[in-house]
Design an enzyme around this catalytic site. Structure first.
Site, PDB file in Angstrom:
ATOM      1  N   ASP A  16     -27.164   2.460  44.714  1.00 45.67           N
ATOM      2  CA  ASP A  16     -27.023   2.529  43.262  1.00 45.67           C
ATOM      3  C   ASP A  16     -27.670   3.814  42.753  1.00 45.67           C
ATOM      4  OD1 ASP A  16     -26.274   1.770  40.788  1.00 45.67           O
ATOM      5  OD2 ASP A  16     -27.725   0.149  40.571  1.00 45.67           O
ATOM      6  N   GLU A  22     -21.093   0.237  55.086  1.00 49.01           N
ATOM      7  CA  GLU A  22     -22.277   0.939  54.581  1.00 49.01           C
ATOM      8  C   GLU A  22     -22.781   0.245  53.332  1.00 49.01           C
ATOM      9  OE1 GLU A  22     -21.249   5.078  53.907  1.00 49.01           O
ATOM     10  OE2 GLU A  22     -20.145   5.147  55.794  1.00 49.01           O
ATOM     11  N   GLU A  79     -25.439  10.255  47.875  1.00 46.58           N
ATOM     12  CA  GLU A  79     -26.007   9.626  46.704  1.00 46.58           C
ATOM     13  C   GLU A  79     -27.442  10.088  46.516  1.00 46.58           C
ATOM     14  OE1 GLU A  79     -23.571   7.949  45.606  1.00 46.58           O
ATOM     15  OE2 GLU A  79     -24.365   6.585  44.082  1.00 46.58           O
ATOM     16  N   CYS A 111     -38.821 -12.479   7.471  1.00 51.86           N
ATOM     17  CA  CYS A 111     -39.346 -11.569   8.496  1.00 51.86           C
ATOM     18  C   CYS A 111     -40.633 -12.114   9.124  1.00 51.86           C
ATOM     19  CB  CYS A 111     -39.613 -10.203   7.870  1.00 51.86           C
ATOM     20  SG  CYS A 111     -40.408  -9.067   9.002  1.00 51.86           S
ATOM     21  N   TYR A 116     -23.397  10.682  52.875  1.00 53.00           N
ATOM     22  CA  TYR A 116     -22.487   9.802  53.612  1.00 53.00           C
ATOM     23  C   TYR A 116     -21.061  10.334  53.764  1.00 53.00           C
ATOM     24  CZ  TYR A 116     -21.851   8.486  48.702  1.00 53.00           C
ATOM     25  OH  TYR A 116     -21.677   8.525  47.353  1.00 53.00           O
ATOM     26  N   LYS A 122     -23.825   0.193  49.486  1.00 51.29           N
ATOM     27  CA  LYS A 122     -23.420   0.981  48.317  1.00 51.29           C
ATOM     28  C   LYS A 122     -24.674   1.248  47.497  1.00 51.29           C
ATOM     29  CE  LYS A 122     -19.924   1.208  44.716  1.00 51.29           C
ATOM     30  NZ  LYS A 122     -20.764   1.676  43.638  1.00 51.29           N
ATOM     31  N   VAL A 156     -20.306  -6.686  33.629  1.00 50.14           N
ATOM     32  CA  VAL A 156     -19.310  -6.869  32.565  1.00 50.14           C
ATOM     33  C   VAL A 156     -18.316  -5.701  32.607  1.00 50.14           C
ATOM     34  CG1 VAL A 156     -18.968  -7.043  30.072  1.00 50.14           C
ATOM     35  CG2 VAL A 156     -20.966  -8.120  31.144  1.00 50.14           C
ATOM     36  N   LEU A 198     -14.617   4.798  43.846  1.00 52.27           N
ATOM     37  CA  LEU A 198     -14.185   3.785  44.820  1.00 52.27           C
ATOM     38  C   LEU A 198     -13.518   2.622  44.096  1.00 52.27           C
ATOM     39  CD1 LEU A 198     -17.329   3.355  47.125  1.00 52.27           C
ATOM     40  CD2 LEU A 198     -15.079   4.124  47.882  1.00 52.27           C
ATOM     41  N   LYS A 238     -15.225   1.429  55.050  1.00 55.81           N
ATOM     42  CA  LYS A 238     -14.426   2.651  55.176  1.00 55.81           C
ATOM     43  C   LYS A 238     -13.685   2.606  56.507  1.00 55.81           C
ATOM     44  CE  LYS A 238     -18.007   5.190  52.737  1.00 55.81           C
ATOM     45  NZ  LYS A 238     -18.975   6.284  52.704  1.00 55.81           N
ATOM     46  N   CYS A 296     -34.723  -6.927   8.472  1.00 52.96           N
ATOM     47  CA  CYS A 296     -35.719  -6.951   7.413  1.00 52.96           C
ATOM     48  C   CYS A 296     -35.555  -5.621   6.688  1.00 52.96           C
ATOM     49  CB  CYS A 296     -37.118  -7.052   8.020  1.00 52.96           C
ATOM     50  SG  CYS A 296     -38.405  -6.722   6.812  1.00 52.96           S
ATOM     51  N   CYS A 355     -43.538  -9.432   7.893  1.00 52.99           N
ATOM     52  CA  CYS A 355     -43.982  -9.253   6.504  1.00 52.99           C
ATOM     53  C   CYS A 355     -43.552 -10.389   5.588  1.00 52.99           C
ATOM     54  CB  CYS A 355     -43.462  -7.933   5.952  1.00 52.99           C
ATOM     55  SG  CYS A 355     -41.677  -7.943   5.712  1.00 52.99           S
ATOM     56  N   ASP A 357     -17.519  -3.835  35.120  1.00 53.71           N
ATOM     57  CA  ASP A 357     -16.681  -3.956  36.317  1.00 53.71           C
ATOM     58  C   ASP A 357     -15.557  -4.951  36.095  1.00 53.71           C
ATOM     59  OD1 ASP A 357     -18.237  -2.171  37.648  1.00 53.71           O
ATOM     60  OD2 ASP A 357     -19.353  -3.667  38.807  1.00 53.71           O
ATOM     61  N   ARG A 405     -21.088  14.866  40.297  1.00 58.56           N
ATOM     62  CA  ARG A 405     -19.664  14.598  40.413  1.00 58.56           C
ATOM     63  C   ARG A 405     -18.913  14.988  39.131  1.00 58.56           C
ATOM     64  NH1 ARG A 405     -17.557   8.577  41.376  1.00 58.56           N
ATOM     65  NH2 ARG A 405     -18.312   8.354  39.263  1.00 58.56           N
ATOM     66  N   ASP A 445     -23.468  -3.674  34.109  1.00 55.91           N
ATOM     67  CA  ASP A 445     -22.498  -3.157  35.082  1.00 55.91           C
ATOM     68  C   ASP A 445     -21.449  -4.212  35.413  1.00 55.91           C
ATOM     69  OD1 ASP A 445     -24.120  -1.035  35.062  1.00 55.91           O
ATOM     70  OD2 ASP A 445     -24.702  -1.105  37.178  1.00 55.91           O
ATOM     71  N   CYS A 467     -42.609  -2.980   5.640  1.00 52.86           N
ATOM     72  CA  CYS A 467     -42.878  -3.996   6.674  1.00 52.86           C
ATOM     73  C   CYS A 467     -43.741  -3.390   7.793  1.00 52.86           C
ATOM     74  CB  CYS A 467     -41.547  -4.497   7.226  1.00 52.86           C
ATOM     75  SG  CYS A 467     -41.718  -5.525   8.694  1.00 52.86           S
ATOM     76  N   LYS A 483     -18.507  -5.628  45.515  1.00 51.63           N
ATOM     77  CA  LYS A 483     -19.671  -5.730  44.622  1.00 51.63           C
ATOM     78  C   LYS A 483     -20.319  -7.095  44.774  1.00 51.63           C
ATOM     79  CE  LYS A 483     -19.539  -1.880  42.038  1.00 51.63           C
ATOM     80  NZ  LYS A 483     -19.616  -1.809  40.610  1.00 51.63           N
TER      81      LYS A 483
HETATM   82  S1  IVH Z   1     -17.904   6.705  49.520  1.00 46.46           S
HETATM   83  C1  IVH Z   1     -14.277   9.244  48.697  1.00 46.46           C
HETATM   84  N1  IVH Z   1     -20.134   5.500  50.279  1.00 46.46           N
HETATM   85  O1  IVH Z   1     -20.245   4.597  44.687  1.00 46.46           O
HETATM   86  C2  IVH Z   1     -15.657   8.749  48.907  1.00 46.46           C
HETATM   87  N2  IVH Z   1     -19.789   5.901  47.967  1.00 46.46           N
HETATM   88  O2  IVH Z   1     -18.424   3.369  42.793  1.00 46.46           O
HETATM   89  C3  IVH Z   1     -16.108   7.821  47.856  1.00 46.46           C
HETATM   90  N3  IVH Z   1     -21.625   5.165  46.543  1.00 46.46           N
HETATM   91  O3  IVH Z   1     -18.759   7.583  43.620  1.00 46.46           O
HETATM   92  C4  IVH Z   1     -17.514   7.446  47.973  1.00 46.46           C
HETATM   93  N4  IVH Z   1     -22.918   4.380  48.156  1.00 46.46           N
HETATM   94  O4  IVH Z   1     -21.318   7.567  44.054  1.00 46.46           O
HETATM   95  C5  IVH Z   1     -19.397   5.970  49.243  1.00 46.46           C
HETATM   96  N5  IVH Z   1     -22.054   4.456  51.082  1.00 46.46           N
HETATM   97  C6  IVH Z   1     -21.330   4.926  50.066  1.00 46.46           C
HETATM   98  C7  IVH Z   1     -21.783   4.850  48.738  1.00 46.46           C
HETATM   99  C8  IVH Z   1     -20.971   5.344  47.706  1.00 46.46           C
HETATM  100  C9  IVH Z   1     -22.804   4.591  46.847  1.00 46.46           C
HETATM  101  C10 IVH Z   1     -21.188   5.510  45.170  1.00 46.46           C
HETATM  102  C11 IVH Z   1     -20.556   6.866  45.017  1.00 46.46           C
HETATM  103  C12 IVH Z   1     -19.196   6.593  44.462  1.00 46.46           C
HETATM  104  C13 IVH Z   1     -19.424   5.293  43.774  1.00 46.46           C
HETATM  105  C14 IVH Z   1     -18.162   4.546  43.482  1.00 46.46           C
END
Ligand code: IVH
Length: 675
Positions: free
Chosen positions: A125, A121, A178, A412, A230, A123, A44, A92, A294, A430, A415, A46, A144, A42, A435, A318
């Site tokens: 995964d 908040e 999520e 190898c 959320y 994030k 890399v 995002l 936000k 190989c 073998c 990003d 999505r 992820d 083998c 991140k």
């Molecule tokens: S807000 C317009 N809040 O991260 C609203 N996203 O990399 C956009 N994600 O697509 C999303 N935790 O799947 C929001 N607390 C959080 C989140 C969150 C995880 C995910 C979400 C989004 C992705 C973007």
């Protein structure tokens, strides 16, 4: 990707670099979003993505319509119904440092007159989902997808206990959030998959996506998925006018929300939140890959709006990958199914991001050479995607004086055959078809779920079968006897019988499973199906030339050539002859009913409930399906049979009240052994 500052580039140079990055990002994005199987870390992804954004921001004229920056990642699976998101589901923007976060804040405050707070908040995964309610009733759930069109996964989401089926008020709303797999469930699932010879999921996000984006509700139900909601497509129906209030209101309505959010007045508060959760991250029961800030007032969010892809009122910070030092003690070389020989660093065990790590893949000799890792080196280790251990670099100051460049093996390790680089590949291979290590890996693939689906034949058992010379190739599986299996570690009558039954059942598979299971280079499950369907049986396929194979719409030249080459060797022709002799089906029977019509399960709707003690759910499900049953997750008037294990609850009660036949596990097992 170059490191040259974007400001030093000419437009031409920027356009060229962007043109190089886009296909790479698109391919990585496809693997991540569509196949739920990422091919790159992820981190890399990003960073390369951020570079493309920087290039396109500095030179807006170079943006192309197909640039990955112009679309929300992901498409939809063909076999799931589509859902249109009237209000798009956005992604995002990302930043990787506090400085960049401060720049985001400064830009926003420049454009907004009044003072405002942020809601911080975690994030999560996981995978973004949309839950649609009408008059307080849950009517549809979706992924999505590409942001505008997602997949309908209502039936799967109905199995999640955290999703309210009705709300405490009769609202018509789209709630977003999520869906994720808790860390413990992820580790248990991967352990189970490895024991069953299936590929483990790369990370909890992919495991969650793979569990939702498939057609069997029972699979979803067994995967212990959870949710944190959320966001809301349109906040008008709610009482609240802030993001933090929205989370409280969603919780009151019955949704699961993440309680860790905090309102921040300024960047010092945001920084404190980041510090707190950077420290606690590994203690959380779920994976997070950053934090999201936000703008807290919802009317301000609406006023700021969004670009085609991301909201202007929120940004994701991140986390930098966590790193520890350890010492490399050995470099091991293992032979895979296709003969690829992969180096793995074996290190002093160290705790890292919540687990103890002692091994990390070094992928191939070029990677090893580029990283220049030597035995005795102190290395920096991190977890890609928070889960997969990876060496970042060696620590030059701590290199022992006598540490020598690691010699790449010429032969190898299994073998002893000479190793080669085929077609200029980076991988070392190989190419000895006999083998033993390759044959064992090939057998694991043969038994895997999308291939011959032989439940219970995992890598440990395969390794023992080869070690004890009970098998020499996949055809010899079909002549194994119970007495032979009883010589394996921890094998009793029951496990021997179950494995024999699973092997026996796999004889009836339609041709595409065998074709995929043979592990022909470039032939995936999809190509195998098209080829099997087109030729109908293996004899017609083996008589075909590449031209006849490439005539199939979905099959290209590389696959066609590979198939012809594969079947041209004496060894393969003998293998097919042996498979025929041992009774393996060599014809395409999918589309027609796969099972024998006499099976008492043909056409029956069966529900498994409660805890099975001897069988696993996947085993029981696979066996029932192979015998013509449809296994579903919920009991209704249409259900023909309920198999109730220990501590079965409401499904059993419902079955009894509807007068549906109920069996216990022993009854199912005796039906399985009768066959
Ligand atoms: S807000 C317009 N809040 O991260 C609203 N996203 O990399 C956009 N994600 O697509 C999303 N935790 O799947 C929001 N607390 C959080 C989140 C969150 C995880 C995910 C979400 C989004 C992705 C973007």
């Amino acid at each position: 990707m170059t490191d040259k500052p974007v400001k030093d580039l000419t437009e031409q140079q920027a356009a060229e670099e962007a043109a190089d990055l886009r296909p790479q990002l698109t391919a990585w994005g496809k693997a991540y979003y569509d196949a739920d199987a990422p091919t790159v870390e992820d981190d890399v992804y990003d960073r390369v993505y951020a570079r493309l954004v920087a290039l396109e921001t500095a030179f807006p004229t170079i943006v192309t319509a197909d640039s990955p920056t112009q679309h929300v990642g992901g498409t939809t699976r063909g076999d799931l119904p589509k859902v249109t998101h009237e209000i798009p589901m956005l992604s995002l923007g990302d930043v990787f440092s506090i400085d960049e976060l401060k720049e985001f804040d400064a830009r926003l405050r420049e454009n907004v007159e009044e003072d405002f707070d942020y809601n911080c908040e975690l994030k999560i995964d996981g995978l973004a989902i949309n839950l649609h309610y009408e008059n307080g009733k849950f009517v549809q759930g979706s992924t999505r997808g590409n942001g505008s069109i997602g997949e309908d996964i209502t039936a799967n989401l109905l199995t999640l206990p955290s999703i309210p089926k009705s709300l405490s008020r009769p609202l018509s709303i789209d709630v977003r959030g999520e869906c994720y797999m808790p860390k413990a469930a992820f580790l248990a699932l991967n352990q189970r998959r490895e024991a069953e010879g299936k590929a483990p999921f790369a990370n909890p996000r992919n495991a969650a996506a793979g569990s939702l984006r498939q057609l069997d509700t029972q699979v979803t139900a067994d995967r212990k998925l959870a949710t944190f909601m959320y966001n809301i497509a349109d906040y008008d129906p709610l009482d609240t006018r802030t993001q933090s209030g929205l989370l409280d209101e969603l919780a009151e309505l019955g949704f699961s929300t993440n309680p860790t959010y905090q309102v921040a007045h300024d960047m010092a508060d945001v920084q404190a939140y980041i510090d707190e959760y950077t420290g606690q991250r590994n203690d959380l029961a779920y994976g997070i890959d950053g934090i999201v800030i936000k703008a807290n007032p919802l009317p301000l969010q609406r006023e700021l709006g969004a670009t085609v892809k991301v909201p202007r009122w929120a940004i994701a910070y991140k986390f930098p990958p966590e790193e520890v030092e350890t010492v490399v003690r050995d470099i091991e070389w293992t032979v895979g199914r296709t003969g690829i020989v992969t180096p793995t660093a074996v290190m002093d065990p160290v705790p890292l991001a919540g687990s103890t790590v002692a091994r990390a893949s070094l992928h191939n000799p070029d990677y090893l050479a580029a990283k220049d890792i030597r035995i005795g080196d102190t290395v920096l280790l991190h977890k890609a995607g928070d889960i997969i251990p990876e060496i970042s670099q060696f620590v030059a100051a701590k290199r022992p004086a006598d540490a020598a460049v690691y010699p790449v093996p010429t032969h190898c390790p299994s073998c002893g055959a000479e190793l080669v680089h085929l077609d200029e590949e980076v991988a070392l291979r190989c190419i000895n078809p006999g083998c033993p290590a390759q044959l064992a890996e090939g057998m694991n693939h043969f038994a895997s779920r999308n291939a011959m689906n032989i439940a219970g034949l995992g890598p440990q058992i395969v390794a023992q079968l080869f070690d004890r010379q009970l098998v020499s190739d996949v055809a010899s599986l079909y002549t194994l006897t119970a007495d032979q299996l009883l010589t394996l570690d921890k094998f009793g009558d029951k496990s021997a019988q179950n494995l024999l039954t699973a092997i026996d059942n796999s004889r009836n598979n339609s041709l595409e499973r065998l074709l995929f299971g043979l592990g022909i280079r470039h032939v995936g499950a999809k190509a195998a199906r098209s080829i099997a369907e087109h030729f109908g049986d293996i004899d017609h396929l083996m008589a075909a030339d590449a031209e006849a194979i490439v005539a199939i719409d979905t099959v290209g030249q590389i696959i066609a050539d590979s198939v012809v080459t594969y079947f041209s060797t004496d060894q393969v022709q003998q293998l097919i002859a042996r498979l025929r002799t041992v009774g393996v089906n060599l014809t395409y029977t999918s589309g027609a009913v796969v099972t024998d019509e006499d099976s008492q399960f043909a056409g029956q709707r069966v529900v498994l409930t409660g805890k099975l003690l001897e069988l696993t759910r996947p085993e029981a499900t696979a066996w029932l399906e192979q015998h013509g049953a449809t296994v579903t997750g919920s009991v209704s008037k249409k259900t023909d049979l309920v198999i109730a294990g220990e501590a079965a609850g409401s499904k059993l009660t419902k079955a009894q009240s509807l007068g549906i036949t109920v069996w216990n596990e022993a009854q199912l097992q005796s039906a399985m052994t009768e066959k």
